[in-house]
Write a protein that holds these residues in place. Structure first.
Motif, short mmCIF file in Angstrom:
data_model
loop_
_atom_site.label_atom_id
_atom_site.label_comp_id
_atom_site.label_asym_id
_atom_site.label_seq_id
_atom_site.Cartn_x
_atom_site.Cartn_y
_atom_site.Cartn_z
N ARG A 18 0.44 4.80 -0.48
CA ARG A 18 1.76 5.32 -0.85
C ARG A 18 1.89 6.76 -0.38
NH1 ARG A 18 4.09 1.51 -3.65
NH2 ARG A 18 2.90 0.19 -5.05
N ILE A 19 3.03 7.08 0.26
CA ILE A 19 3.33 8.43 0.70
C ILE A 19 4.67 8.84 0.11
CG2 ILE A 19 1.95 8.26 2.82
CD1 ILE A 19 4.60 7.79 4.33
N LYS A 20 5.04 10.11 0.30
CA LYS A 20 6.28 10.63 -0.29
C LYS A 20 7.52 9.82 0.12
CE LYS A 20 8.97 14.86 -0.69
NZ LYS A 20 9.09 16.26 -0.27
N LYS A 21 7.63 9.48 1.39
CA LYS A 21 8.83 8.80 1.89
C LYS A 21 8.71 7.28 1.94
CE LYS A 21 10.36 12.68 4.67
NZ LYS A 21 10.78 13.13 6.00
N GLY A 22 7.60 6.72 1.49
CA GLY A 22 7.46 5.27 1.54
C GLY A 22 6.02 4.82 1.40
N VAL A 23 5.60 3.94 2.31
CA VAL A 23 4.26 3.37 2.27
C VAL A 23 3.73 3.29 3.71
CG1 VAL A 23 2.90 1.33 1.62
CG2 VAL A 23 4.90 1.94 0.29
N VAL A 24 2.43 3.55 3.88
CA VAL A 24 1.77 3.36 5.17
C VAL A 24 0.77 2.23 4.99
CG1 VAL A 24 0.24 4.36 6.91
CG2 VAL A 24 2.07 5.74 5.93
N PHE A 25 0.79 1.30 5.94
CA PHE A 25 -0.14 0.18 5.92
C PHE A 25 -1.10 0.32 7.10
CE2 PHE A 25 3.84 -1.33 4.14
CZ PHE A 25 3.42 -1.98 2.99
N GLU A 35 -7.01 -8.41 19.34
CA GLU A 35 -6.85 -7.73 18.06
C GLU A 35 -6.78 -6.22 18.27
OE1 GLU A 35 -9.00 -9.13 14.37
OE2 GLU A 35 -10.02 -7.22 14.77
N ARG A 36 -5.79 -5.58 17.64
CA ARG A 36 -5.63 -4.13 17.73
C ARG A 36 -5.51 -3.55 16.33
NH1 ARG A 36 -0.97 -4.13 22.36
NH2 ARG A 36 -2.34 -4.82 24.02
N GLU A 37 -6.12 -2.37 16.12
CA GLU A 37 -5.94 -1.67 14.86
C GLU A 37 -4.58 -1.00 14.89
OE1 GLU A 37 -9.24 0.66 13.21
OE2 GLU A 37 -10.34 0.02 15.00
N ILE A 38 -3.83 -1.11 13.79
CA ILE A 38 -2.50 -0.51 13.75
C ILE A 38 -2.25 0.15 12.40
CG2 ILE A 38 -1.47 -2.12 15.42
CD1 ILE A 38 -0.18 -3.53 12.99
N ALA A 39 -1.30 1.06 12.41
CA ALA A 39 -0.77 1.65 11.19
C ALA A 39 0.74 1.41 11.21
CB ALA A 39 -1.06 3.14 11.14
N MET A 40 1.30 1.06 10.05
CA MET A 40 2.73 0.81 9.96
C MET A 40 3.29 1.64 8.82
SD MET A 40 2.65 -3.31 10.25
CE MET A 40 1.34 -3.41 9.04
N LYS A 41 4.47 2.21 9.02
CA LYS A 41 5.12 2.98 7.97
C LYS A 41 6.37 2.24 7.54
CE LYS A 41 5.67 7.49 8.46
NZ LYS A 41 6.26 8.78 8.87
#
Length: 79
Positions: A18-25, A35-41
């Motif tokens: 959880r972050i101030k403006k939402g969520v990061v996965f 397969e690739r490592e990813i981050a999603m906001k």
């Protein structure tokens, strides 16, 4: 008749922060057997959309081994 390209991909979400403006996965994006490592906001509300799109455009120009590669913005539902 219009042919549609079928997308064969899957995202496995491993961590949710959880972050101030939402969520990061953090997760793994599996596309065509790779397969690739990813981050999603995910934004908490649409009021932040303009700054989010601006951030995305800035990330497109970044290419560095210590920075996660930016693939794009998706305006869809994330359950």
């Amino acid at each position: 008749m219009v042919k549609r390209k079928t997308l064969f991909w899957k995202i496995n979400i491993l961590i949710k922060i959880r972050i101030k403006k939402g969520v990061v996965f953090y997760g793994k994006w599996i596309k065509n057997g790779k397969e690739r490592e990813i981050a999603m906001k995910k934004l908490r509300n649409t009021k932040e959309m303009d700054s989010f799109i601006k951030e995305g455009k800035n990330l497109l120009s970044l290419k560095h081994s210590n920075i996660v590669q930016f693939y794009g913005i998706w305006k869809g539902l994330l359950k």
